[in-house]
Design a protein around this motif. Structure first.
Motif, short mmCIF file in Angstrom:
data_model
loop_
_atom_site.label_atom_id
_atom_site.label_comp_id
_atom_site.label_asym_id
_atom_site.label_seq_id
_atom_site.Cartn_x
_atom_site.Cartn_y
_atom_site.Cartn_z
N ALA A 192 0.83 -1.21 0.00
CA ALA A 192 0.00 0.00 0.00
C ALA A 192 0.86 1.26 0.00
O ALA A 192 0.60 2.21 -0.74
CB ALA A 192 -0.94 -0.01 1.21
N LEU A 193 1.91 1.27 0.83
CA LEU A 193 2.80 2.44 0.86
C LEU A 193 3.51 2.63 -0.48
O LEU A 193 3.62 3.76 -0.99
CB LEU A 193 3.83 2.28 1.98
N VAL A 194 3.99 1.55 -1.06
CA VAL A 194 4.66 1.64 -2.37
C VAL A 194 3.70 2.18 -3.41
O VAL A 194 4.06 3.01 -4.25
CB VAL A 194 5.20 0.25 -2.77
N MET A 195 2.45 1.75 -3.35
CA MET A 195 1.46 2.22 -4.32
C MET A 195 1.15 3.71 -4.14
O MET A 195 0.92 4.41 -5.13
CB MET A 195 0.18 1.39 -4.22
N VAL A 196 1.13 4.19 -2.91
CA VAL A 196 0.89 5.62 -2.70
C VAL A 196 1.94 6.44 -3.43
O VAL A 196 1.63 7.39 -4.16
CB VAL A 196 0.91 5.96 -1.19
N VAL A 197 3.21 6.07 -3.25
CA VAL A 197 4.29 6.85 -3.85
C VAL A 197 4.31 6.66 -5.37
O VAL A 197 4.37 7.63 -6.13
CB VAL A 197 5.65 6.45 -3.24
N ASN A 198 4.25 5.41 -5.83
CA ASN A 198 4.31 5.15 -7.27
C ASN A 198 3.13 5.77 -8.01
O ASN A 198 3.29 6.45 -9.04
CB ASN A 198 4.35 3.65 -7.54
N ALA A 199 1.92 5.51 -7.50
CA ALA A 199 0.73 6.02 -8.18
C ALA A 199 0.66 7.53 -8.10
O ALA A 199 0.24 8.21 -9.06
CB ALA A 199 -0.53 5.40 -7.58
N GLY A 200 1.08 8.10 -6.96
CA GLY A 200 1.08 9.55 -6.83
C GLY A 200 2.06 10.21 -7.80
O GLY A 200 1.74 11.20 -8.45
N PHE A 201 3.25 9.63 -7.91
CA PHE A 201 4.25 10.17 -8.83
C PHE A 201 3.79 10.02 -10.28
O PHE A 201 3.91 10.95 -11.09
CB PHE A 201 5.59 9.47 -8.60
N ALA A 202 3.26 8.84 -10.62
CA ALA A 202 2.78 8.61 -11.98
C ALA A 202 1.65 9.56 -12.34
O ALA A 202 1.57 10.06 -13.47
CB ALA A 202 2.33 7.16 -12.13
N THR A 203 0.77 9.83 -11.38
CA THR A 203 -0.33 10.77 -11.62
C THR A 203 0.20 12.18 -11.84
O THR A 203 -0.26 12.91 -12.72
CB THR A 203 -1.32 10.75 -10.44
N ALA A 204 1.20 12.56 -11.03
CA ALA A 204 1.75 13.92 -11.12
C ALA A 204 2.39 14.20 -12.46
O ALA A 204 2.39 15.35 -12.93
CB ALA A 204 2.77 14.15 -9.99
N VAL A 205 2.94 13.18 -13.11
CA VAL A 205 3.61 13.39 -14.39
C VAL A 205 2.74 12.98 -15.59
O VAL A 205 3.22 12.92 -16.71
CB VAL A 205 4.97 12.64 -14.44
N THR A 206 1.45 12.73 -15.33
CA THR A 206 0.51 12.41 -16.41
C THR A 206 -0.03 13.71 -17.01
O THR A 206 -0.40 14.63 -16.27
CB THR A 206 -0.67 11.57 -15.87
N PRO A 207 -0.11 13.81 -18.33
CA PRO A 207 -0.66 15.03 -18.95
C PRO A 207 -2.08 15.34 -18.46
O PRO A 207 -2.90 14.43 -18.28
CB PRO A 207 -0.67 14.70 -20.44
N ARG A 208 -2.34 16.62 -18.21
CA ARG A 208 -3.66 17.02 -17.69
C ARG A 208 -4.79 16.63 -18.63
O ARG A 208 -5.89 16.31 -18.18
CB ARG A 208 -3.71 18.54 -17.47
#
Length: 265
Positions: A52-68
């Motif tokens: 769960a912790l790994v997913m928070v960081v990975n998914a959060g980072f992937a979302t942040a660099v996804t085009p709006r």
């Protein structure tokens, strides 16, 4: 050696985060179960929390660099996100109380049923119908609570349910897997909060596993060390696959994870 293996698996979780929307759950759980085998039956509980912790960081980072422009497809999904989070909190609390070995078998059974559904039911590997003229359908908000609960209970993130659902709603695989990351974040945040507030398992000290709550800090750090650079690179230069090939690869990865959990030591 465990650290090197975990970093290597972290590289794989970075790839799966970008290509399949798996923020780490399906890939991270089996390897943390293996790395923390000294914890005995509690290894599965620690693995789901660490995932769960790994997913928070990975998914959060992937979302942040996804085009709006891609994320705009989730506009109006506020009720879905809230119910995902509520379901995840309930599932994480239930995982605290459930016996660990039945959770492992539930994980394997769930992956197996998902693979069968993706292969046999129209709409994932092959379109169920012609594309809608008005674009893909939004996911029903009421799906949020059960998806969040099951995902947090098993430590799988949610993409294994949201990607097929968005695919059948009319999204191509590239978009469905990308949008799985912000939805995974909604599930992983409350699950991680619960995991960090739970008392560490008694066997951790003897097994020399450093836990924060139920999270294996060393395993999480190694997985993220491998994953984050890969996410950064692949988001800038994503590989190109045909839509059906992408869908087949998704099913194949689920199969590998099920086998890894079935035959782990």
């Amino acid at each position: 050696m465990d650290f090197v293996v975990l970093v290597g698996v972290g590289l794989l979780t970075g790839v799966t985060t970008v290509l399949f929307g798996f923020g780490g759950g399906f890939v991270a759980v089996p390897v943390v179960v293996w790395a923390d085998a000294a914890l005995g039956a509690d290894a599965m509980r620690v693995a789901t929390a660490t995932s769960a912790l790994v997913m928070v960081v990975n998914a959060g980072f992937a979302t942040a660099v996804t085009p709006r422009r891609v994320l705009r497809s989730l506009r109006g999904s506020g009720p879905l996100v809230l119910l995902l989070a509520a379901g995840a909190a309930a599932g994480a609390f239930a995982a605290r109380l459930a016996p660990a070995e039945p959770v492992r078998w539930a994980f394997i059974a769930y992956v197996g049923l998902t693979i069968a559904d993706l292969l046999l039911r129209p709409g994932f590997l092959r379109p169920a119908s012609e594309a809608r003229a008005d674009g893909p359908r939004p996911l029903p908000p009421l799906l949020g609570a059960p998806i969040g609960a099951v995902a947090a209970f098993l430590g799988v993130g949610g993409s294994v349910m949201t990607v097929p659902a968005m695919r059948r709603a009319g999204h191509p695989m590239r978009v469905a897997t990308t949008l799985a990351n912000p939805l995974t974040l909604a599930i992983a945040l409350p699950a991680t909060a619960v995991a960090l507030t739970v008392a560490a398992v008694p066997a951790a000290a003897d097994a020399r596993v450093h836990l924060a709550g139920l999270v294996d800090v060393g395993a999480a750090a190694a997985l993220l060390l491998g994953a984050l650079p890969v996410i950064a690179v692949l988001r800038r230069r994503p590989p190109r696959f045909g839509d059906r090939t992408h869908a087949l690869a998704y099913v194949g990865l689920l199969g590998l994870v099920a086998v890894a959990m079935l035959f782990r030591g």
